[in-house]
Design a protein around this motif. Structure first.
Motif, mmCIF file in Angstrom:
data_model
loop_
_atom_site.group_PDB
_atom_site.id
_atom_site.type_symbol
_atom_site.label_atom_id
_atom_site.label_comp_id
_atom_site.label_asym_id
_atom_site.label_seq_id
_atom_site.Cartn_x
_atom_site.Cartn_y
_atom_site.Cartn_z
ATOM 1 N N ASN A 1 85.076 21.203 19.020
ATOM 2 C CA ASN A 1 85.345 20.108 18.078
ATOM 3 C C ASN A 1 84.600 18.880 18.568
ATOM 4 O OD1 ASN A 1 86.567 17.746 16.872
ATOM 5 N ND2 ASN A 1 88.191 19.085 16.153
ATOM 6 N N ARG A 2 83.624 18.439 17.787
ATOM 7 C CA ARG A 2 82.759 17.339 18.214
ATOM 8 C C ARG A 2 83.449 15.995 18.080
ATOM 9 N NH1 ARG A 2 77.511 18.962 14.831
ATOM 10 N NH2 ARG A 2 79.160 18.930 13.264
ATOM 11 N N SER A 3 84.456 15.790 18.879
ATOM 12 C CA SER A 3 85.210 14.543 18.861
ATOM 13 C C SER A 3 85.672 14.258 20.280
ATOM 14 C CB SER A 3 86.428 14.672 17.937
ATOM 15 O OG SER A 3 87.399 13.686 18.243
ATOM 16 N N THR A 4 85.279 13.094 20.807
ATOM 17 C CA THR A 4 85.706 12.746 22.156
ATOM 18 C C THR A 4 87.214 12.511 22.208
ATOM 19 O OG1 THR A 4 85.137 10.429 21.719
ATOM 20 C CG2 THR A 4 83.486 11.788 22.832
ATOM 21 N N ALA A 5 87.793 12.029 21.111
ATOM 22 C CA ALA A 5 89.248 11.846 21.077
ATOM 23 C C ALA A 5 89.948 13.198 21.149
ATOM 24 C CB ALA A 5 89.655 11.102 19.803
ATOM 25 N N TYR A 6 89.400 14.195 20.465
ATOM 26 C CA TYR A 6 89.951 15.543 20.518
ATOM 27 C C TYR A 6 89.899 16.075 21.947
ATOM 28 C CZ TYR A 6 90.246 20.597 19.779
ATOM 29 O OH TYR A 6 90.600 21.922 19.852
ATOM 30 N N VAL A 7 88.748 15.938 22.590
ATOM 31 C CA VAL A 7 88.598 16.425 23.962
ATOM 32 C C VAL A 7 89.613 15.749 24.882
ATOM 33 C CG1 VAL A 7 87.060 16.502 25.963
ATOM 34 C CG2 VAL A 7 86.183 17.046 23.687
ATOM 35 N N ALA A 8 89.778 14.440 24.737
ATOM 36 C CA ALA A 8 90.730 13.720 25.578
ATOM 37 C C ALA A 8 92.155 14.228 25.366
ATOM 38 C CB ALA A 8 90.650 12.219 25.296
ATOM 39 N N SER A 9 92.514 14.497 24.100
ATOM 40 C CA SER A 9 93.852 15.000 23.809
ATOM 41 C C SER A 9 94.084 16.374 24.424
ATOM 42 C CB SER A 9 94.077 15.065 22.294
ATOM 43 O OG SER A 9 94.063 13.780 21.720
ATOM 44 N N VAL A 10 93.095 17.257 24.264
ATOM 45 C CA VAL A 10 93.230 18.592 24.843
ATOM 46 C C VAL A 10 93.324 18.503 26.368
ATOM 47 C CG1 VAL A 10 92.101 20.825 25.182
ATOM 48 C CG2 VAL A 10 92.093 19.750 22.920
ATOM 49 N N MET A 11 92.513 17.663 26.966
ATOM 50 C CA MET A 11 92.532 17.498 28.426
ATOM 51 C C MET A 11 93.902 17.030 28.911
ATOM 52 S SD MET A 11 89.553 18.110 30.025
ATOM 53 C CE MET A 11 87.792 17.803 30.078
ATOM 54 N N ARG A 12 94.532 16.137 28.163
ATOM 55 C CA ARG A 12 95.860 15.663 28.570
ATOM 56 C C ARG A 12 96.873 16.798 28.538
ATOM 57 N NH1 ARG A 12 94.189 10.925 25.821
ATOM 58 N NH2 ARG A 12 95.183 11.567 23.882
ATOM 59 N N TRP A 13 96.773 17.658 27.523
ATOM 60 C CA TRP A 13 97.691 18.788 27.466
ATOM 61 C C TRP A 13 97.402 19.804 28.559
ATOM 62 C CZ3 TRP A 13 102.232 18.979 25.374
ATOM 63 C CH2 TRP A 13 102.537 18.097 24.334
ATOM 64 N N ILE A 14 96.129 20.021 28.868
ATOM 65 C CA ILE A 14 95.790 20.931 29.959
ATOM 66 C C ILE A 14 96.407 20.423 31.257
ATOM 67 C CG2 ILE A 14 93.912 21.849 31.383
ATOM 68 C CD1 ILE A 14 92.149 21.747 28.831
ATOM 69 N N ALA A 15 96.284 19.130 31.517
ATOM 70 C CA ALA A 15 96.868 18.548 32.734
ATOM 71 C C ALA A 15 98.382 18.729 32.752
ATOM 72 C CB ALA A 15 96.505 17.065 32.828
ATOM 73 N N ALA A 16 98.998 18.563 31.582
ATOM 74 C CA ALA A 16 100.450 18.752 31.511
ATOM 75 C C ALA A 16 100.825 20.193 31.812
ATOM 76 C CB ALA A 16 100.960 18.336 30.131
ATOM 77 N N TYR A 17 100.064 21.145 31.268
ATOM 78 C CA TYR A 17 100.361 22.557 31.509
ATOM 79 C C TYR A 17 100.050 22.971 32.946
ATOM 80 C CZ TYR A 17 100.882 22.758 26.470
ATOM 81 O OH TYR A 17 101.292 22.533 25.182
ATOM 82 N N ASP A 18 99.160 22.214 33.595
ATOM 83 C CA ASP A 18 98.878 22.440 35.013
ATOM 84 C C ASP A 18 99.965 21.833 35.899
ATOM 85 O OD1 ASP A 18 96.519 23.905 34.936
ATOM 86 O OD2 ASP A 18 95.247 22.122 34.843
ATOM 87 N N GLY A 19 100.849 21.039 35.277
ATOM 88 C CA GLY A 19 101.872 20.355 36.057
ATOM 89 C C GLY A 19 101.347 19.107 36.736
ATOM 90 N N GLU A 20 100.186 18.619 36.279
ATOM 91 C CA GLU A 20 99.561 17.464 36.911
ATOM 92 C C GLU A 20 99.718 16.192 36.095
ATOM 93 O OE1 GLU A 20 95.548 18.683 37.345
ATOM 94 O OE2 GLU A 20 95.992 20.161 38.913
ATOM 95 N N GLY A 21 100.373 16.290 34.969
ATOM 96 C CA GLY A 21 100.550 15.107 34.140
ATOM 97 C C GLY A 21 101.693 15.324 33.179
ATOM 98 N N ALA A 22 102.209 14.235 32.643
ATOM 99 C CA ALA A 22 103.288 14.335 31.665
ATOM 100 C C ALA A 22 102.709 14.744 30.322
ATOM 101 C CB ALA A 22 104.007 12.996 31.541
ATOM 102 N N ALA A 23 103.471 15.499 29.555
ATOM 103 C CA ALA A 23 103.031 15.854 28.215
ATOM 104 C C ALA A 23 102.888 14.582 27.386
ATOM 105 C CB ALA A 23 104.029 16.800 27.556
ATOM 106 N N PRO A 24 101.841 14.473 26.592
ATOM 107 C CA PRO A 24 101.668 13.283 25.756
ATOM 108 C C PRO A 24 102.906 13.037 24.897
ATOM 109 C CG PRO A 24 99.689 14.619 25.714
ATOM 110 C CD PRO A 24 100.736 15.414 26.439
#
Length: 205
Positions: A156-179
């Motif tokens: 998905n050619r959207s930097t906002a999309y990439v940022a959102s997915v990255m935040r969820w990946i971090a949450a699923y890694d246990g490295e960040g809070a879910a958005p």
């Protein structure tokens, strides 16, 4: 050790599909280094994990069909390419399934993740494996932050999309809070298979 907190909210059948797809690709494309958390991040944004696990015993999700791609302002115009087979529309295309593929892209990138001999974009296992294969296309290495970002931008050619997915990946890694902000369950069309303009939210690889 158990799953990190955010991952506990992923419906079991959906989580199994992400994990199975990552395991299959670890064998067929080990240099990609795709992890299930990446598929979970994409699946969370694309369909809210198949609308929070609305999947039957065969792994088929309920009909998740994105908005019509009819060329109205801000939306790509993509004429029907599947005779309505996947999106129930014989005039225009829609992104379909829990990982939101365009029908035309599914024709070239679809996968049979559950081994039943059918590649179905509405099947959670098939869609997860196809999404993983798409992310891993070429010489992609999702084990590096840059490689992961590039693969997500291709989805998905959207930097906002990439940022959102990255935040969820971090949450699923246990490295960040879910958005805490709400994420639409069925995103709007965009992505590399759709002509510009690109609208964040729907991966249509």
């Amino acid at each position: 050790a158990g799953l990190p907190g955010a991952a506990q909210a992923i419906p079991a059948v959906v989580l199994e599909a992400y994990q199975r797809a990552a395991a299959q690709l670890a064998v067929t494309d080990p240099t990609c280094r795709l992890r299930w958390q990446v598929l979970a991040g994409v699946g969370r944004i694309e369909s809210g994990h198949a609308r929070n696990g609305e999947v039957d015993a065969s792994g088929r999700a309920g009909r998740i069909i994105g908005p019509v791609l009819d060329g109205r302002p801000g939306v790509a115009a993509i004429q029907d390419s599947d005779g309505g087979r996947y999106d129930d529309d014989t005039v225009w295309d829609h992104a379909v399934g829990p990982m939101q593929f365009l029908p035309g892209t599914w024709r070239s990138s679809g996968a049979d993740g559950d081994g039943d001999g059918v590649a179905d974009p509405h099947n959670m296992s098939d869609a997860a494996l196809a999404a993983g294969g798409y992310l891993c296309a070429g010489d992609a290495d999702l084990g590096t932050p840059m490689g992961l970002a590039r693969a997500l931008l291709r989805y998905n050619r959207s930097t906002a999309y990439v940022a959102s997915v990255m935040r969820w990946i971090a949450a699923y890694d246990g490295e960040g809070a879910a958005p805490s902000t709400a994420v639409p369950g069925v995103p709007r069309p965009s992505g590399s298979a759709a002509p510009v303009p690109v609208i964040p939210g729907t991966a249509t690889p």
